[in-house]
Design an enzyme around this catalytic site. Structure first.
Site, mmCIF file in Angstrom:
data_model
loop_
_atom_site.group_PDB
_atom_site.id
_atom_site.type_symbol
_atom_site.label_atom_id
_atom_site.label_comp_id
_atom_site.label_asym_id
_atom_site.label_seq_id
_atom_site.Cartn_x
_atom_site.Cartn_y
_atom_site.Cartn_z
ATOM 1 N N SER A 322 -5.502 -4.522 2.397
ATOM 2 C CA SER A 322 -4.772 -4.164 1.276
ATOM 3 C C SER A 322 -4.844 -3.003 0.821
ATOM 4 O O SER A 322 -4.108 -2.111 0.321
ATOM 5 C CB SER A 322 -5.147 -5.317 0.239
ATOM 6 O OG SER A 322 -4.369 -5.109 -0.999
ATOM 7 N N TRP A 325 -3.500 -0.262 2.914
ATOM 8 C CA TRP A 325 -2.082 -0.373 2.716
ATOM 9 C C TRP A 325 -1.619 0.697 1.673
ATOM 10 O O TRP A 325 -0.565 1.425 1.899
ATOM 11 C CB TRP A 325 -1.547 -1.738 2.422
ATOM 12 C CG TRP A 325 0.081 -1.917 2.211
ATOM 13 C CD1 TRP A 325 0.917 -1.975 2.838
ATOM 14 C CD2 TRP A 325 0.551 -1.900 0.926
ATOM 15 N NE1 TRP A 325 2.048 -2.033 2.274
ATOM 16 C CE2 TRP A 325 1.931 -2.136 1.192
ATOM 17 C CE3 TRP A 325 0.150 -1.499 -0.540
ATOM 18 C CZ2 TRP A 325 2.849 -1.918 0.034
ATOM 19 C CZ3 TRP A 325 1.031 -1.315 -1.208
ATOM 20 C CH2 TRP A 325 2.294 -1.499 -1.158
ATOM 21 N N HIS A 326 -2.579 0.853 0.551
ATOM 22 C CA HIS A 326 -2.042 1.602 -0.437
ATOM 23 C C HIS A 326 -2.115 3.238 0.077
ATOM 24 O O HIS A 326 -1.459 4.023 -0.851
ATOM 25 C CB HIS A 326 -2.958 1.436 -1.483
ATOM 26 C CG HIS A 326 -2.592 0.349 -2.559
ATOM 27 N ND1 HIS A 326 -3.046 -1.074 -2.032
ATOM 28 C CD2 HIS A 326 -1.961 -0.007 -3.576
ATOM 29 C CE1 HIS A 326 -2.768 -1.953 -2.841
ATOM 30 N NE2 HIS A 326 -1.815 -1.445 -3.656
ATOM 31 N N GLY A 327 -2.767 3.578 0.704
ATOM 32 C CA GLY A 327 -2.896 4.835 1.150
ATOM 33 C C GLY A 327 -4.110 5.369 2.208
ATOM 34 O O GLY A 327 -4.842 4.456 2.413
ATOM 35 N N PHE A 478 3.162 5.098 -2.081
ATOM 36 C CA PHE A 478 2.628 4.075 -1.019
ATOM 37 C C PHE A 478 3.696 3.523 -0.289
ATOM 38 O O PHE A 478 3.281 2.733 0.606
ATOM 39 C CB PHE A 478 1.926 3.214 -1.797
ATOM 40 C CG PHE A 478 0.846 3.548 -2.978
ATOM 41 C CD1 PHE A 478 -0.021 4.489 -2.384
ATOM 42 C CD2 PHE A 478 0.696 2.915 -4.063
ATOM 43 C CE1 PHE A 478 -0.851 4.928 -3.349
ATOM 44 C CE2 PHE A 478 -0.352 3.397 -5.094
ATOM 45 C CZ PHE A 478 -1.095 4.291 -4.519
#
Length: 478
Positions: A322, A325-327, A478
């Site tokens: 997770s 996933w954001h960056g 994102f």
């Protein structure tokens, strides 16, 4: 196109009028118009990436049909792997290629080899993480037998590209949204009025809370060594409210816009800063992403079926994934790992589902124990946000270390009375509406008409009078 601009203020009423007054009761025409409007909405950002969106849509549409039509489990799996592989391949090239290239070069340098990493100079297509996950969930649901593939390309394309959720979610499921797109819709006045209230509150959170906070805290995060400890604490708290106002504001505007068109999207926030522990925070923050990872990563990995230690391993995996996933930055991995570390004691002691209901439900005020729990949870989340906001792990650690010295007990610089009033109003309204789907859903409905409208006009006054300089939504990156 941003929600909080004059362009959207013109765009949306035109779509609304065409949708309900010109194309009414003609479902096919309504969906085609919404699809065209969604592609126009996306092209306003960069028309070149419209082709990537269209390709991703066609890939998953035909993959879904092939998965369903496959006669053997092996061929079914091949089509699934092809779809998932290509989708993640695009995500990897656009979002993670440079990160892995630079990290490999750093690793080689540490081993004594000097490498010049190959990097690609290309913009990250806005919304790619969101529409990729829309498509992946569709194909995976067909593979696991939870959904029949649609044979209507227009409806499927609209499911992927529906403009309120296209660039920053919520991350929708085909099982939830597609059926709504396939059946005739009639104007529901109650739903539309409630959508207006949600949209209004979303604009307040974005334009008054988030954009004003950004103006104050950007200089602090960019040069944190020059500020005293109390200011660093103040800026960290302010960032917690900035990202909440920014992202939950976006979600409220998206859900409100969709409801005006007679469509219900998944709830994405449920007052997370009133959580009593980290487990509850993650059931209330970015709900559509958390549930996506639960259903498509955690459970396929085995969930907790193998006992406590398998649950620990799989939980750690979804928190770190997770974060990633954001960056493409180690700071996001650290942010995810930190949340995993905070979650583990609850999981190991079996208390991660202790707080399932609304805090202080039916009461005006929390108990002292509830108040302390909420403050401690908010404090832990705020510390983790420093990693999310920093450019590197070293910068985050430096920022946190500068927060602890004698200047902590001085008055913070850049303290803004307006910001204090705005956050107090935010907390007051959200606390009052914490049992609802959004803060304004029932607030004021039992008041005299004049009082209710005075309250709405007060929010509009705040938006028009105190809106900060327009900032792009944080989650667009994102």
């Amino acid at each position: 196109m941003l929600f909080n601009t004059i362009h959207y203020a013109v765009f949306f009423p035109v779509v609304f009028a065409l949708y309900w007054f010109v194309l009414r009761r003609r479902l096919r025409a309504q969906n085609l118009m919404l699809l065209a409007a969604s592609y126009f909405f996306y092209a306003c950002w960069d028309w070149r990436f419209v082709f990537l969106l269209a390709f991703s849509t066609l890939l998953d549409y035909f993959s879904g049909l092939r998965v369903q039509a496959a006669s053997t489990a092996a061929s079914k799996r091949i089509w699934l792997i092809a779809s998932v592989g290509i989708n993640l391949g695009f995500l990897g090239v656009f979002k993670y290629f440079n990160f892995f290239a630079a990290s490999f070069a750093d690793l080689a340098r540490a081993a004594g080899y000097e490498l010049d990493p190959v990097v690609i100079d290309v913009l990250l297509p806005v919304g790619i993480s969101f529409y990729t996950f829309h498509g992946l969930s569709y194909v995976l649901d067909i593979y696991y037998g939870r959904k029949e593939p649609t044979t209507d390309l227009v409806n499927y394309s609209l499911f992927v590209a529906f403009f309120p959720l296209l660039v920053a979610g919520p991350i929708e499921r085909a099982t939830h949204l597609l059926p709504q797109l396939e059946r005739p819709r009639t104007f529901n006045r109650g739903l539309a009025v409630d959508g207006c209230r949600q949209l209004l509150w979303g604009l307040f959170k974005k334009m008054v809370v988030a954009d004003n906070a950004a103006r104050l805290l950007n200089p602090v995060f960019n040069n944190h060594e020059e500020f005293q400890a109390s200011t660093l604490v103040y800026a960290a708290v302010l960032f917690a409210f900035q990202i909440y106002g920014d992202f939950s504001g976006y979600s409220d505007i998206a859900l409100g816009s969709a409801r005006l068109l007679g469509i219900e999207l998944l709830q994405n926030f449920a007052f997370p800063y009133f959580s009593r522990d980290i487990a509850e925070f993650w059931r209330r923050w970015h709900i559509s992403l958390s549930s996506w990872f639960r259903d498509y990563v955690y459970i396929p990995l085995g969930g907790n079926r193998g006992g406590k230690w398998m649950a620990v391993r799989n939980t750690a995996v979804i928190f770190i994934v997770s974060g990633f996933w954001h960056g493409a930055n180690w700071t996001f991995l650290a942010w995810g790992a930190l949340h995993a570390a905070l979650f583990m004691p609850l999981l190991l002691t079996g208390s991660n589902r202790r707080h399932m209901g609304v805090v202080a439900e039916g009461r005006w005020l929390p108990t002292l124990r509830e108040a302390v729990s909420m403050l401690l949870t908010f404090g832990a989340v705020t510390v983790a946000w420093v990693f999310f906001r920093a450019k590197s792990i070293g910068e985050a650690i430096s920022y946190l270390s500068h927060m602890v010295d004698r200047s902590l007990f001085s008055a913070p610089e850049l303290l803004s009375a307006r910001m204090v009033v705005v956050i107090a109003l935010l907390l007051l309204v959200e606390w009052r509406g914490r049992a609802d789907r959004h803060a304004l859903q029932s607030l004021g409905l039992n008041w005299p008409r004049w009082a209710r409208w005075a309250f709405y006009y007060l929010i509009m006054f705040f938006i028009l009078r105190f809106a900060g300089n327009t900032q792009q939504f944080i989650y667009f990156q994102f």
